[in-house]
Design a protein around this motif. Structure first.
Motif: not given
Length: 312
Positions: A118-120, A124-125, A154-158, A163-164
């Motif tokens: 459930g961690m997008a 996802g956003y 995760g690294l890919g998410a960053e 954050g943006e």
């Protein structure tokens, strides 16, 4: 809990005996009472955390299957891909077309891995924002079902700008010219929850929790002891009752005795009742007025007035 009650009863007996004997031990007894009450508060808060995390608790798709006459899931953010941790689509509630967005956790190891707990991710956003803007264009109310520990760190998410993506959602959801109802059905964790948590009405299920960080994280960072998570849960004021008293949420939706996991269908029906009631009100309001009051509500979060009347 019964043990704490017995201790408090014994404290009262000691106080009575000390008074009869003319002995003043009120200070010592108060320390004992405070310790017992603190322990009881921690136990109650942690019980809510455990219920919010219960694997049998109704997930977003479970709620959708009960509250909607029909539902069509939509996919993709039109930038990178689809994120199964955050689902969304168009449904009908009592014949009213709505857009529903929600975190989707799994029930077993295979589902949890597939849904990333459930961690997008950023996509996802961005999918959530795409669907919300589409809802605004066609005059559909937006319903969000929040249940996440937080956004995926995760690294890919960053690299893809998590954050943006969350910041953009905060800004855009606050300006949506259509009704937005947010319901925390399990865990409401950090920016991951806030990314779809800005609305005209924010509700929590009775045993849901809402916080900037997990009790374990709070205990590790601020208390320097991860074993103090239960105590941290009480200190953080993360339960539905705490959030209602601070006016962070608009109301608490009661759960069946023992928790939502014991009767998911009834819990979902109670959620539907709140949504139907609020849609009847919000859909009759001017969209510009909705935005104005939504922003006023947001700006009041954390606001307090210090009483300096006794200052010299």
């Amino acid at each position: 809990m019964n043990g704490n009650k017995n201790v408090l009863e014994r404290v009262e007996e000691l106080q009575k005996l000390a008074s009869e004997a003319g002995i003043d031990i009120s200070e010592e007894l108060k320390k004992i009472s405070d310790k017992v009450e603190e322990s009881s508060s921690s136990a109650k808060a942690w019980q809510r955390v455990e219920l919010a995390r219960n694997p049998d608790r109704p997930r977003a798709l479970d709620v959708i299957s009960v509250i909607c006459d029909e539902f069509v899931e939509l996919h993709g953010d039109r930038y990178y891909g689809d994120d199964p941790a955050l689902i969304g689509g168009i449904g009908f509630i009592n014949g009213i077309p709505v857009t529903i967005i929600g975190n989707q956790k799994g029930r077993n190891l295979k589902e949890t891995l597939a849904r990333n707990g459930g961690m997008a991710n950023p996509e996802g956003y961005r999918k959530a924002l795409r669907l919300a803007k589409q809802a605004e264009k066609f005059g559909r109310p937006v319903i969000t079902l929040i249940d996440t520990q937080g956004a995926y760190p995760g690294l890919g998410a960053e690299e893809r700008g998590i954050g943006e993506a969350i910041a953009m959602n905060l800004r855009e959801f606050s300006q949506l010219k259509t009704p937005v109802i947010c319901i925390i059905i399990g865990e409401g964790g950090s920016g991951g929850a806030l990314g779809i948590g800005v609305g005209d009405k924010v509700y929590m299920l009775e045993n849901a929790v809402y916080s900037v960080i997990s009790p374990e994280g709070y205990a590790s960072i601020l208390l320097r002891d991860s074993s103090q998570a239960k105590h941290a849960a009480a200190m953080m004021k993360i339960t539905s009752g705490d959030l209602l008293s601070m006016k962070i949420c608009n109301g608490v939706i009661s759960e069946p005795a023992g928790g939502a996991h014991l009767d998911p269908a009834e819990s979902s029906r109670r959620i539907k009742d709140v949504i139907v009631r609020d849609l009847a009100d919000l859909m009759n309001r001017n969209p510009a007025v909705l935005v104005r009051y939504r922003n006023q509500k947001i700006r009041k979060f954390g606001h307090f007035v210090e009483d300096c009347s006794d200052a010299t």
